[in-house]
Design a protein around this motif. Sequence first.
Motif, PDB file in Angstrom:
ATOM      1  N   UNK A  62       0.830  -1.204   0.000  1.00 26.28           N
ATOM      2  CA  UNK A  62       0.000   0.000   0.000  1.00 26.28           C
ATOM      3  C   UNK A  62       0.864   1.253   0.000  1.00 26.28           C
ATOM      4  N   UNK A  63       1.899   1.270   0.842  1.00 26.56           N
ATOM      5  CA  UNK A  63       2.807   2.424   0.878  1.00 26.56           C
ATOM      6  C   UNK A  63       3.478   2.613  -0.476  1.00 26.56           C
ATOM      7  N   UNK A  64       3.974   1.515  -1.061  1.00 23.80           N
ATOM      8  CA  UNK A  64       4.656   1.613  -2.355  1.00 23.80           C
ATOM      9  C   UNK A  64       3.704   2.089  -3.445  1.00 23.80           C
ATOM     10  N   UNK A 128       9.515  10.862  -2.952  1.00 23.96           N
ATOM     11  CA  UNK A 128      10.651  11.702  -3.334  1.00 23.96           C
ATOM     12  C   UNK A 128      11.625  10.929  -4.215  1.00 23.96           C
ATOM     13  N   UNK A 129      11.917   9.706  -3.829  1.00 18.51           N
ATOM     14  CA  UNK A 129      12.888   8.919  -4.580  1.00 18.51           C
ATOM     15  C   UNK A 129      12.321   8.432  -5.913  1.00 18.51           C
ATOM     16  N   UNK A 130      11.037   8.048  -5.906  1.00 20.42           N
ATOM     17  CA  UNK A 130      10.450   7.471  -7.116  1.00 20.42           C
ATOM     18  C   UNK A 130      10.100   8.510  -8.163  1.00 20.42           C
ATOM     19  N   UNK A 131       9.983   9.780  -7.768  1.00 23.08           N
ATOM     20  CA  UNK A 131       9.588  10.815  -8.735  1.00 23.08           C
ATOM     21  C   UNK A 131      10.687  11.124  -9.738  1.00 23.08           C
ATOM     22  N   UNK A 187      10.012   2.882  -5.582  1.00 24.99           N
ATOM     23  CA  UNK A 187       9.085   3.128  -4.483  1.00 24.99           C
ATOM     24  C   UNK A 187       9.026   1.931  -3.543  1.00 24.99           C
ATOM     25  N   UNK A 188       9.034   0.736  -4.101  1.00 19.17           N
ATOM     26  CA  UNK A 188       8.973  -0.470  -3.269  1.00 19.17           C
ATOM     27  C   UNK A 188      10.252  -0.633  -2.449  1.00 19.17           C
ATOM     28  N   UNK A 189      11.393  -0.429  -3.081  1.00 23.19           N
ATOM     29  CA  UNK A 189      12.668  -0.580  -2.371  1.00 23.19           C
ATOM     30  C   UNK A 189      12.799   0.448  -1.249  1.00 23.19           C
TER      31      UNK A 189
END
Length: 256
Positions: A62-64, A128-131, A187-189
């Motif tokens: 869900x978070x990812x 932030x990281x996945x964007x 996002x998952x990592x």
Amino acid sequence: MRAKFRVLNPLGISVAVALVLVWQLLVSTQVIRLTYLPSPWAVVLAFGELDGLAENLAHTLLVALVAFVAAMVIGMVLGLAVGLLTPVRTFGLASLDVLRTVPVVALMPVALLIWGPSPQTEIIVATYSAAWPIVVSVSGGVRAIHRQLREVARTLRLGRGEEVAKIVIPATVPSVLVGARLALTTALVIAIVAEMLVNPQGLGWSLVQAQSALQPAQMWAYVIVIGVVSLLANALLVAVVDRFVPGGQKTSRGGL
């Protein structure tokens, strides 16, 4: 049928199975005597000892997913701005490059102090990281649009908004989908790393707990669960790219 065969990659699966069998043989014959390296069979048995696996898996996914959706929206807007607006590139590109190169792990203590140990903190750092893969892919896709397409927009006397909606966004779909593949796995990592360091929930925290409790078989079981989830997420995005991007099979698998 041939496409499915390529996806399954029997040779690669055979190598993985062979490695597991060699691992089991070396541990069983005590050729390898590492205290915290269990046999594959012990790891299989440990799956039955994982308490709350479904709940932890649901939390991480869900978070990812929320972070991925937020990253897609932010990345699309920022990528279009960088690709279309010369002032943004002139005055903001250097700052964006600096922010993009800051390791998100270094920002997690800051996020923890600001938002505390909560799912909100996980979502923020994962977003932030996945964007960034979306920003890079979209801005590059916009700048790679053929000049003739822009001339078509001028010929049809399209306004700036219509040009973006009818010319720019459709032309950047391949870049968006390829960036989305990277964004989802990122996002998952990051969500799992945040659970290890910031928010004591989900698969990441369960992995840390198994390590602290000196339960190596359970720890490896969690590692396998995380690996399978990441593999399935990546396969889903590859399938989407192959389906919707012309020549997507090459684009989605090449280089990464």
